[in-house]
Design a protein around this motif. Structure first.
Motif, PDB file in Angstrom:
ATOM      1  N   UNK A  22     -79.774 -39.724   5.430  1.00 53.35           N
ATOM      2  CA  UNK A  22     -80.431 -41.030   5.516  1.00 53.35           C
ATOM      3  C   UNK A  22     -79.535 -42.118   4.921  1.00 53.35           C
ATOM      4  N   UNK A  23     -78.905 -41.804   3.794  1.00 56.95           N
ATOM      5  CA  UNK A  23     -78.011 -42.777   3.171  1.00 56.95           C
ATOM      6  C   UNK A  23     -76.880 -43.165   4.121  1.00 56.95           C
ATOM      7  N   UNK A  24     -76.300 -42.194   4.800  1.00 52.72           N
ATOM      8  CA  UNK A  24     -75.212 -42.499   5.734  1.00 52.72           C
ATOM      9  C   UNK A  24     -75.702 -43.382   6.880  1.00 52.72           C
ATOM     10  N   UNK A  25     -76.918 -43.139   7.356  1.00 49.53           N
ATOM     11  CA  UNK A  25     -77.483 -44.005   8.394  1.00 49.53           C
ATOM     12  C   UNK A  25     -77.586 -45.446   7.880  1.00 49.53           C
ATOM     13  N   UNK A  26     -78.106 -45.581   6.664  1.00 49.67           N
ATOM     14  CA  UNK A  26     -78.254 -46.914   6.066  1.00 49.67           C
ATOM     15  C   UNK A  26     -76.884 -47.557   5.844  1.00 49.67           C
ATOM     16  N   UNK A  27     -75.931 -46.774   5.379  1.00 51.19           N
ATOM     17  CA  UNK A  27     -74.579 -47.302   5.143  1.00 51.19           C
ATOM     18  C   UNK A  27     -73.976 -47.823   6.446  1.00 51.19           C
ATOM     19  N   UNK A  28     -74.126 -47.062   7.518  1.00 47.99           N
ATOM     20  CA  UNK A  28     -73.625 -47.540   8.815  1.00 47.99           C
ATOM     21  C   UNK A  28     -74.342 -48.819   9.232  1.00 47.99           C
ATOM     22  N   UNK A  41     -64.769 -50.696   5.102  1.00 47.00           N
ATOM     23  CA  UNK A  41     -66.089 -50.072   5.207  1.00 47.00           C
ATOM     24  C   UNK A  41     -65.983 -48.655   5.785  1.00 47.00           C
ATOM     25  N   UNK A  42     -65.113 -48.477   6.760  1.00 47.40           N
ATOM     26  CA  UNK A  42     -64.911 -47.147   7.340  1.00 47.40           C
ATOM     27  C   UNK A  42     -64.377 -46.186   6.283  1.00 47.40           C
ATOM     28  N   UNK A  43     -63.429 -46.655   5.486  1.00 50.70           N
ATOM     29  CA  UNK A  43     -62.847 -45.820   4.432  1.00 50.70           C
ATOM     30  C   UNK A  43     -63.922 -45.414   3.426  1.00 50.70           C
ATOM     31  N   UNK A  44     -64.751 -46.354   3.032  1.00 52.34           N
ATOM     32  CA  UNK A  44     -65.787 -46.041   2.052  1.00 52.34           C
ATOM     33  C   UNK A  44     -66.788 -45.039   2.628  1.00 52.34           C
ATOM     34  N   UNK A  45     -67.201 -45.216   3.873  1.00 55.35           N
ATOM     35  CA  UNK A  45     -68.136 -44.256   4.477  1.00 55.35           C
ATOM     36  C   UNK A  45     -67.496 -42.877   4.555  1.00 55.35           C
ATOM     37  N   UNK A  46     -66.216 -42.820   4.880  1.00 52.16           N
ATOM     38  CA  UNK A  46     -65.511 -41.525   4.878  1.00 52.16           C
ATOM     39  C   UNK A  46     -65.520 -40.906   3.475  1.00 52.16           C
ATOM     40  N   UNK A  47     -65.323 -41.732   2.454  1.00 56.81           N
ATOM     41  CA  UNK A  47     -65.357 -41.242   1.071  1.00 56.81           C
ATOM     42  C   UNK A  47     -66.756 -40.764   0.698  1.00 56.81           C
ATOM     43  N   UNK A  48     -67.768 -41.484   1.160  1.00 57.93           N
ATOM     44  CA  UNK A  48     -69.145 -41.035   0.921  1.00 57.93           C
ATOM     45  C   UNK A  48     -69.341 -39.622   1.482  1.00 57.93           C
ATOM     46  N   UNK A  49     -68.864 -39.408   2.702  1.00 51.86           N
ATOM     47  CA  UNK A  49     -69.004 -38.087   3.332  1.00 51.86           C
ATOM     48  C   UNK A  49     -68.284 -37.014   2.522  1.00 51.86           C
TER      49      UNK A  49
END
Length: 141
Positions: A22-28, A41-49
């Motif tokens: 759910x967090x990843x959906x919200x982040x996107x 933003x792409x880099x941060x989402x990759x780091x989140x994963x």
């Protein structure tokens, strides 16, 4: 100034698997809301994963329902983790777009959190990003 961060994500591993997705959906959603999905933003989402040890999720803006996704978060501490991490994402490109701000305000409201908490979290995120920039500068002295 745009900032690429690699070490800000710290709390997401505390979320459940369902909350992580759910967090990843919200982040996107937050990253795309200003119609400028930046490299930072792409880099941060990759780091989140990487931090959460999950694969990225498929995000379809036409099917995304913020209210429904936010319902996944039940514990106050997990709501606060999501908000705190989203602040770092929002400020990763150096500014907060009006659409991002509106989405964050909606998240705070739907989570039932104190709006003053969001102000403190914004300042924390800016401070962390500033410290990262300073660290990068120290490496290159």
């Amino acid at each position: 100034m745009k900032v690429t961060i690699t070490g800000v994500e710290m709390f997401l591993n505390r979320l459940t698997l369902t909350e992580k997705e759910a967090f990843l959906q919200i982040a996107h959603h937050v990253a795309h809301i200003d119609d400028d999905f930046s490299k930072e933003e792409r880099i941060i989402i990759d780091k989140y994963c990487m931090e959460m040890q999950v694969d990225d999720v498929f995000y379809d803006p036409e099917q995304f329902d913020l209210a429904a996704v936010l319902e996944v978060f039940q514990e106050d501490s997990h709501k606060k983790i999501a908000l705190l991490e989203l602040m770092a994402l929002v400020f990763s490109d150096g500014h907060m777009h009006r659409a991002e701000e509106g989405t964050l305000e909606e998240i705070v409201e739907r989570f039932g959190l104190n709006p003053n908490l969001a102000v403190v979290y914004k300042e924390w995120a800016k401070s962390i990003l500033s410290l990262f920039v300073q660290g990068e500068a120290l490496i290159h002295l």
